[in-house]
Every structure is written in structure tokens, then in C-alpha cells.
Design a protein around this motif. Structure first.
Motif, PDB file in Angstrom:
ATOM      1  N   PHE A   1       0.064   8.974   0.515  1.00  0.00           N
ATOM      2  CA  PHE A   1       0.545   7.915   0.799  1.00  0.00           C
ATOM      3  C   PHE A   1       0.974   7.112   1.907  1.00  0.00           C
ATOM      4  O   PHE A   1       2.001   7.971   1.982  1.00  0.00           O
ATOM      5  CB  PHE A   1       1.211   6.633  -0.761  1.00  0.00           C
ATOM      6  N   PRO A   2       0.544   6.041   2.682  1.00  0.00           N
ATOM      7  CA  PRO A   2       1.368   5.451   3.254  1.00  0.00           C
ATOM      8  C   PRO A   2       2.495   4.834   2.951  1.00  0.00           C
ATOM      9  O   PRO A   2       2.014   4.078   2.057  1.00  0.00           O
ATOM     10  CB  PRO A   2       0.060   4.564   4.484  1.00  0.00           C
ATOM     11  N   VAL A   3       3.748   5.064   3.315  1.00  0.00           N
ATOM     12  CA  VAL A   3       4.198   4.458   2.662  1.00  0.00           C
ATOM     13  C   VAL A   3       4.559   2.591   2.517  1.00  0.00           C
ATOM     14  O   VAL A   3       4.691   2.432   1.760  1.00  0.00           O
ATOM     15  CB  VAL A   3       6.356   4.554   3.775  1.00  0.00           C
TER      16      VAL A   3
ATOM     17  N   LEU B   1       1.519   1.151   2.542  1.00  0.00           N
ATOM     18  CA  LEU B   1       0.352   0.728   1.470  1.00  0.00           C
ATOM     19  C   LEU B   1       0.895   1.157   0.227  1.00  0.00           C
ATOM     20  O   LEU B   1       1.473   0.287  -0.889  1.00  0.00           O
ATOM     21  CB  LEU B   1      -0.185   1.661   1.291  1.00  0.00           C
TER      22      LEU B   1
ATOM     23  N   ASN C   1       2.312   4.316   9.787  1.00  0.00           N
ATOM     24  CA  ASN C   1       3.498   3.793   8.715  1.00  0.00           C
ATOM     25  C   ASN C   1       4.073   2.877  10.519  1.00  0.00           C
ATOM     26  O   ASN C   1       3.948   2.014  10.475  1.00  0.00           O
ATOM     27  CB  ASN C   1       4.887   4.732   8.426  1.00  0.00           C
TER      28      ASN C   1
ATOM     29  N   LEU D   1      -4.570  -3.973   7.278  1.00  0.00           N
ATOM     30  CA  LEU D   1      -3.336  -3.730   5.926  1.00  0.00           C
ATOM     31  C   LEU D   1      -2.572  -4.827   5.467  1.00  0.00           C
ATOM     32  O   LEU D   1      -2.568  -5.417   4.382  1.00  0.00           O
ATOM     33  CB  LEU D   1      -2.551  -2.763   6.108  1.00  0.00           C
TER      34      LEU D   1
END
Lengths: 479, 349
Positions: free
Chosen positions: A253-255, A257, B287, B305
Motif C-alpha cells: 500500500f502506498p502509505v 493511501l 508517496n 488521490l
């Protein structure tokens, strides 16, 4: 009153000195690097009496010059601090005012360093840290913020004004502006933010939040990672496959998100973080319980006594923590305290993000260590698997784990900042560094100071932790 | 090798299914749906009205069924009137007749949903925004990878030398500077109209159409810097290990010049490990991309996002997570396969 300059009258003497020292350090560093290219090895000359001496040569000379330049720079910086403490803002401007505000921190740092260097030979790995310059600098930076958090948050000794107090007319004022109101501290040392609050006081208050949450969250992540990583590495097989798959799942998981999915008010409303807290916070209890039982299981009386002594307070704290009024978990009558809004959620998500990496590290170390002879010896003695894991393997994995612990506190600090930067979790008026940066960034190109101060604070703390980890690694590898 | 790739591929599909299910589960929890109903229909709806609104659109069906529909392996939710005719079909877009569109409309059919914030098709948004982010990522890679490798190789060439010390400190400093710190400092120093140098622009909005040195340097540098230190440290570790190997000592004793040792003998072996690290670094770049796109107001995937998550745009958020999950898993696969290819010591039957 006049606005303050950065260094005041003291700066007339010290500013040129600082410039010269910095330039000297830069020039000598470049020379030292170049010299290391030109002459790769020092020449060894043999004296007539049979002894050998290593000629200093060019690299040695440049190295000495570099060292002296570094000392000069440190000396100048110390002069700023001492001068600032002595003169305050009256004589030494903004820097002086800040240095005087930090007086208790400086005194504690001096005391700590003096004691540590004096007794360093009897302090084990911690003492060896004081043999490495990098490690000392890192440790100094970290302890600076730790002491700031203690003296600011507990004793209320550093604040120049209340971090939540708004003073009319101080909105976005530049650093060193005199206060429009009488009473209290006469200046906003680092200026005012968009809501006319003291940037300096908010920066100090932010350190308390970070210093409290980051190490604890890292500690919990380590407890979770160790409790799961040891059996995964030791037993292997299906257990390992399943746990590794889960860890990789979270790591994929991208942190950000994950944060957006876990920390939104809607999710908090469902009570998901509360349930996660219930599971994650159980890890230290399980860890301590198994730790004690595996060691003393042949002496049941002693084991039960120790278990009762250790686990009762832990269980009480655990039940108090997971019980909160607004969450689905609210059954425990002895709810001693509630963790204030948002902090529990932030804590849980940071632990959740960190644990899989710790799991992977512990698992890797266990796989390596379980092939050693002393593990085989323990197996032959008939020790239980958990005894071998916790009392044979874990102590021997401590070196890399301590280093990673330091690095991971830094990473946790970054994560907390990320949460604050996106305005997640903590309440908007919270003075933590991430939230302050988030607030300051909107007017960044016109008024940079409200965002720069917390950014530099965060940078120095994380840098300190990384340097500390580097120093520890170097010193622990040395023997 | 074929079996290895096949097995890895199986794990990847399983991981992708699990990850998307987790995201689906979290975004489709009741409070989120309630908020969706209130923003879509009427903010003052009573609780009963919310339930009936959601029920009429199939939002209250069991979670696995909803997930299967979203994937496109189960027929979409339809509501039939009293006469048996279809009066509501999830597959129908605004303006389409409910009984004229197909029964399966999920991710697998290429139907990624409709964004409630941007009022357009999710796939279109993702294609447009993804292209912007791809440009950013490309330039980040161009800056980051050579920079990091140079830093690492120079530092690891002579372990313990002054050069090594200085460069290692630099790489530690970059890993200690998260994007939101370096970005803020860069903007204040290089782009601030109050005190700074005004060399570059503090926003990258104009870079979406026209990339110039002025508007794209700071965002690229900000992302590249944070990732650089980590790769440099891994390269350094790998380089120092190679430099102490037996065959390097042999070459030195043979009298090969130091430059040739580094370039011809050491470098190729030292770059195997960093390859894996670089590939695994891409998910981390995501990120950084989210932070930088928010900070510099560059409308790519990361910005999308943030918008989707902040405005409870469920289908767009799911779309973004699919993209990020794919990026993560594909880079993992490439790094695994590449490692096997590059390292002749590993042979997988």
C-alpha cells in the motif's frame, strides 16, 4: 519597540567569525577530499633504531586543518549560545532570545554530555557512542529536542507565549516583531502565523507531541513486529508464508493511501481504529507474558508472581487506553484516562504502517541466527521454542534492532509530519510540526517563516536520529 | 524461469485482489456511503431516506457481492419496476437508458466508474492525470538514479576516506529530509517573493502543458532528493563489499590502475543490488509524488488521490488505488526477474 535583528549587537563580532569558520570548513573539506584522491596511502618510514613511523604527509595536514576549522565553527556556535544566554534578546537579537529561552535545555545537555564522556568506558555501547563525532552530533540533536519537549511540555519553562494564543495585529508578522500588546514576552521571536500565533512557541509545543508519539509508536511497532517475526522466522513453513504475505500486503500500500483510508472521520466513526488499537496494543502484553513465562516456567510460583506484578498494571493501562467514550469499545468501568481526540487514531495507523517492516527485519535476523551453535545447544537442552526465540535469538539480534529502532523513530516522525501535512488525524489547531507546515504552506511564497520553522525543526530531529543510528552502527561494528 | 514467473504472477494477482478488496471494503463502509448519499441527493436527508436511497442503488448488498460487481464478475445491480422492466441499472451512465446497456460493468470490462467530483469517467481522468504523473516520474528518475549511483559509487570506492565520509553524510541528510520539508525550504529559498532568490517558480501548474526549467526543477528535485539518499547508501554498501572481494585484490596486485579497477571490474558487480533497490523505490516515489503534487499544485495522480479521498469520491479513489497497486506489484516483479537475470549466481529452475 524596534523589531529585533537576527543577531543583535553580538552579531557584529560573531557573524564575520561564523562566516570565516564556515568558509574554512568548506574549503578544507574540499581539499581533504581532493587530497584523498592524490595520495591514497600514507608513507611509512623506518627509523634507524628499527621503529616505524607513518609520515603525516599532505592528507594528514589537510585533515588537521579540517578538524581545526570544525572546532572553530563549533566554538563560534557555542559563543552564540553562551552570548545569547548571557545577553538575551536585548543584546543578541532573535538568536539570543531563543538561546536564552532554551537555557534549561543547554544546561541539561552540558550535564548529560559531561557525565557521559566522563563515564564512557563503563557505559557499554552508549558510552562508545561518544567516540564518534557523527554519533555525538546526532545524539546532541536528538537530546536537544527531548529536553525541549520535557522542559516545554512538562515544566512550561521554554514558551515565550501560549502556543494557542492569538494577538491582534500580529498576523504573518516577520520574525523579531514586537508584540502589540503589553505584558508577557515582548516579541514574537520567529514571527506570527496566519492566525497571529507565536511561531516559536508552536514549534516548541510541536516537539512535545512528536517526542511523545514517535518513540512510543515505534516501540509498539517493534513489539508487534518481534512477536510475529520471531515465530515466522523460527518455525518457517505455513505460518511464515501467511505472515509474510500479510506483511507484504500492507507494505504494497502506498502509505498516504492507507492513511487516507484509515484516518478519515468516517472510518473513525465506524470504530475501525479502535478495534485495530485493541489488537495492536495487545502485542506488548503478549510479549511480556511469554517473555516471563518462557524464562520461569520451571519455577511456577516465581513466574506467577512476576506475571502478576508486570501484567496487572499493563492490563489496566491497556483497558484504559482502548476504552473511550465515543468508540464502540466502552465496557470497562475503571477507565482512568482518555487519549485526546485524534492521537489514538494517528498512533494506531503509524504503528500499523511500521510493524510489517519490523516484522521483515526480525524474521530475517531470526532466519540467520537460528542456524548458530548456541541455538542448537539450547534445543539439545530441551528448551521450549519460545525460550529459544526470546532469550537466545532476540538478545543476539539486538545490535541491528537498536540501530533500526533509531532510524525508525525518525521515519515515524516523518510519517507523523505527513499525516499533519495532509491535515489528517490531529485537530487543525494542534501545534505539531506537520500541521503547522500544512497551515504555513498556503502562503509560502509571501510569508515563508511560519512553515520554515517547523520544517527545520523536523529536519533537525530526523537528521539527528539518522546520524545517531549511523554512529551506533559504526561503533557496534567496530568490535 | 517460466514457472518462477508464473508463480510470482499468481502471487501478484492474489495480492492485487486482496488489496483492492481492502480498499473497496474501507471505502464502502456505511458512514462513507451515508456521506455519498447526502452529497449526491440531499444534505438534509433523514436516516430512513438515506437507507432507501442506498438500497435503491444496490449499495446495501453484501460486501463480497458488491466487490464482485465492481470487479465485473457478477451482474450489476438492477431494479425492476412492477411490470418487470428494468428501471434502474448501475451500468447506465447519466443519459443512457437503463435497459439498453449490458449487465456486466466492472473494472474488468474497462468500466471504472464515474467520478462524483470531476463529473467525468474515472478511466479518462486517470489516463490524463497519469500522463502528467508519468512525466514527473520520468524526470525524477532521470535526476535521481544517476545522481544516487554516482554518490554511492564514489563513496564506496574507498571506504572510510574523507570523500566517503562527506558523501555518506550527504546521503544521510537527504534521507532525513522528507518531501514536505525540502519542498517548503526550496520554495522559500528559490521561489519566495518575500526573501528568496526567485530563480524558479513555486508552483508547477503551468508545467502540465509546458515543462520548462523554471517551473519543473523544484518539484523534480524535491522528489528525487528524498529517494536519492537511500539508493546511494545501498550502492555504497554494495560497492564497498565488492571492493573488498578477492578478485579486486588480485587485480590490484596485478598492477591494474585504480580507475580501471573501479570502472571495469567493480562497477558491474556493484550495480546488481542497487537495481533491486531502485525498482523497489518506485512505490515510495508515489508517496513523494502525492506530497509534491499537493505542494506544487501539479494535477497528477497524487493530486487526484488527495481530491478523491478528501471529497469521498469512492470510485475515483478505487481507480487511483488500482493504479498504485499495479505500479507497486509490477515493479516488484521486474525487480525479482531483473535480479535473477543480472546475478548469474542465482538460477531458478
Amino acid at each position: 519597540m524596534e523589531p529585533l535583528t537576527w543577531t543583535g549587537e553580538l552579531g557584529d563580532i560573531l557573524d564575520p567569525l561564523l562566516g570565516i569558520a564556515t568558509l574554512a570548513l568548506a574549503v578544507t573539506t574540499v581539499f581533504a577530499i581532493l587530497a584523498s584522491f592524490v595520495t591514497p596511502t600514507p608513507r611509512i618510514t623506518v627509523n634507524p633504531d628499527g621503529t616505524a613511523a607513518m609520515a603525516e604527509g599532505l592528507p594528514g595536514l589537510v585533515g588537521r586543518a579540517q578538524q581545526n576549522a570544525l572546532y572553530a565553527l563549533i566554538g563560534t556556535l557555542v559563543a552564540y549560545i553562551v552570548g545569547g544566554i548571557a545577553l538575551g534578546w536585548q543584546g543578541a537579537g532573535i538568536i539570543g532570545g531563543m538561546m536564552r529561552a532554551f537555557t534549561p535545555v543547554w544546561l541539561s545537555l552540558v550535564a548529560l554530555f559531561a557525565a557521559s564522556i566522563w563515564f564512557k568506558r563503563s557505559l557499554g555501547l552508549y558510552g562508545k557512542l561518544f567516540d564518534s563525532t557523527i554519533g555525538m552530533i546526532g545524539f546532541g540533536l536528538v537530546m536537544f529536542w527531548v529536553f525541549t519537549a520535557i522542559f516545554g511540555g512538562v515544566f512550561d519553562m521554554i514558551y515565550t507565549s501560549d502556543p494557542l494564543n492569538q494577538v491582534s495585529g500580529m498576523k504573518n508578522e516577520p520574525p523579531g516583531s514586537p508584540l502589540t500588546e503589553d505584558g508577557g514576552y515582548p516579541f514574537y521571536l520567529l514571527g506570527g502565523d496566519t492566525l497571529a500565533r507565536d511561531v516559536f512557541a508552536r514549534m516548541v509545543a510541536g516537539s512535545t507531541i512528536v517526542i511523545v508519539i514517535a518513540p512510543f509508536a515505534t516501540l509498539f511497532a517493534f513489539m508487534v513486529g518481534i512477536t510475529l517475526g520471531l515465530p515466522a522466522g523460527y518455525y518457517g513453513g505455513k505460518l511464515d508464508t501467511v505472515l509474510s504475505f500479510l506483511a507484504n500486503l500492507i507494505l504494497a500500500f502506498p502509505v498516504i493511501l492507507l492513511f487516507y483510508l484509515l484516518v478519515t472521520p468516517e472510518i473513525v466513526q465506524t470504530g475501525l481504529p479502535a478495534y485495530m488499537a485493541m489488537v495492536l496494543f495487545l502485542a506488548p502484553l503478549v510479549f511480556m507474558g511469554v517473555l516471563i513465562w518462557s524464562r520461569y516456567r520451571t519455577q511456577p510460583n516465581r513466574a506467577w508472581l512476576l506475571l502478576a506484578l508486570v501484567l496487572t498494571p499493563m492490563a489496566l493501562v491497556y483497558l484504559s487506553v482502548i476504552n473511550a467514550d465515543d468508540t464502540p469499545i466502552d465496557f470497562w468501568p475503571l477507565d482512568f484516562f482518555n487519549i485526546p481526540g485524534g492521537i489514538l487514531v494517528v498512533f494506531v495507523s503509524v504503528v500499523f504502517v511500521n510493524s510489517p517492516t519490523v516484522f521483515r527485519i526480525v524474521r530475517g535476523l531470526t532466519l540467520d541466527i537460528k542456524t548458530r551453535d548456541y541455538v542448537a545447544a539450547a534445543q539439545t537442552r530441551g528448551e521450549t521454542p519460545w525460550y529459544i526465540m526470546l532469550w537466545e535469538i532476540l538478545p543476539n539480534a539486538r545490535g541491528p534492532l537498536i540501530v533500526d529502532f533509531c532510524l525508525r523513530i525518525g521515519y515515524t516522525t516523518i510519517l507523523l509530519g505527513t499525516l499533519g501535512f495532509f491535515g489528517l488525524g490531529l485537530p487543525p489547531e494542534s501545534p505539531d510540526w506537520g500541521s503547522t507546515i500544512n497551515e504555513g504552506r498556503k502562503l509560502l511564497s509571501i510569508y515563508p517563516h511560519p512553515a520554515i520553522a517547523p520544517a527545520l525543526a523536523l529536519l533537525s530531529l530526523v537528521l539527528g536520529l539518522n546520524l545517531l543510528a549511523d554512529g551506533l552502527r559504526e561503533e557496534s561494528l567496530r568490535d | 524461469m517460466g514457472l518462477f514467473i508464473l508463480r510470482r504472477f499468481g502471487v501478484i494477482v492474489l495480492t492485487a485482489l486482496c488489496l483492492t478488496f481492502i480498499v473497496f471494503f474501507l471505502t464502502n463502509l456505511y458512514p462513507n456511503l451515508e456521506k455519498l448519499a447526502k452529497t449526491q441527493a440531499n444534505a438534509r436527508m433523514s436516516d430512513d431516506q438515506v437507507v432507501s436511497w442506498l438500497d435503491n442503488r444496490g449499495y446495501l448488498d453484501p460486501m463480497p457481492l458488491k466487490y464482485a460487481r465492481w470487479l465485473g464478475v457478477a451482474p450489476a445491480y438492477v431494479r425492476t419496476g412492477d411490470d418487470g422492466a428494468i428501471v434502474f441499472n448501475r451500468c447506465a451512465r447519466p443519459g443512457e437508458e437503463p435497459d439498453e446497456v449490458g449487465r456486466y460493468c466492472g473494472v474488468l470490462q474497462g468500466n471504472w466508474g464515474f467520478s462524483t467530483v470531476f463529473r467525468s469517467d474515472v478511466l479518462d481522468i486517470l489516463a490524463e492525470r497519469g500522463w502528467q504523473t508519468a512525466k514527473l516520474m520520468f524526470w525524477v528518475t532521470v535526476v535521481m538514479v544517476p545522481g544516487a549511483l554516482l554518490l554511492g559509487v564514489f563513496a564506496g570506492m574507498r571506504e572510510g576516506s574523507k570523500l566517503d565520509r562527506s558523501l555518506s553524510t550527504v546521503s544521510i541528510a537527504t534521507t532525513a529530509t522528507p518531501e514536505y520539508v525540502s519542498g517548503v525550504i526550496f520554495i522559500a529559498v528559490f521561489a519566495s517573493s518575500a526573501v528568496g532568490l526567485r530563480w524558479f517558480k513555486g508552483t508547477a501548474t503551468s508545467a502540465m502543458e509546458n515543462i520548462t526549467f523554471e517551473n519543473f526543477t523544484l518539484p523534480v528535485l524535491t522528489v528525487a532528493l528524498y529517494g536519492m539518499g537511500y539508493i546511494a547508501r545501498m550502492t555504497r554498501a554494495s560497492m564497498t563489499e565488492v571492493m573488498t572481494a578477492q578478485y579486486i585484490r588480485t587485480a590490484r596486485l596485478k598492477g591494474v590502475a585504480f580507475r580501471d579497477i573501479v570502472l571495469k571490474h567493480a562497477l558491474r558487480n556493484a550495480l546488481i543490488a542497487p537495481f533491486t533497490v531502485i525498482m523497489l523505490q518506485f512505490p515510495w516515489l508515489l508517496n513523494g509524488v502525492v506530497i509534491v503534487e499537493t505542494l506544487f499544485n501539479y494535477k497528477g495522480i497524487g493530486w487526484t488521490l488527495v481530491q478523491a479521498a478528501g471529497n469521498n469520491d469512492i470510485e475515483l479513489l478505487l481507480g487511483v488505488s488500482i493504479i498504485s497497486v499495479i505500479v507497486v506489484l509490477v515493479t516488484q516483479l521486474i525487480s525479482d526477474i531483473g535480479y535473477v537475470y543480472l546475478n548469474p549466481r542465482i538460477r531458478i529452475a
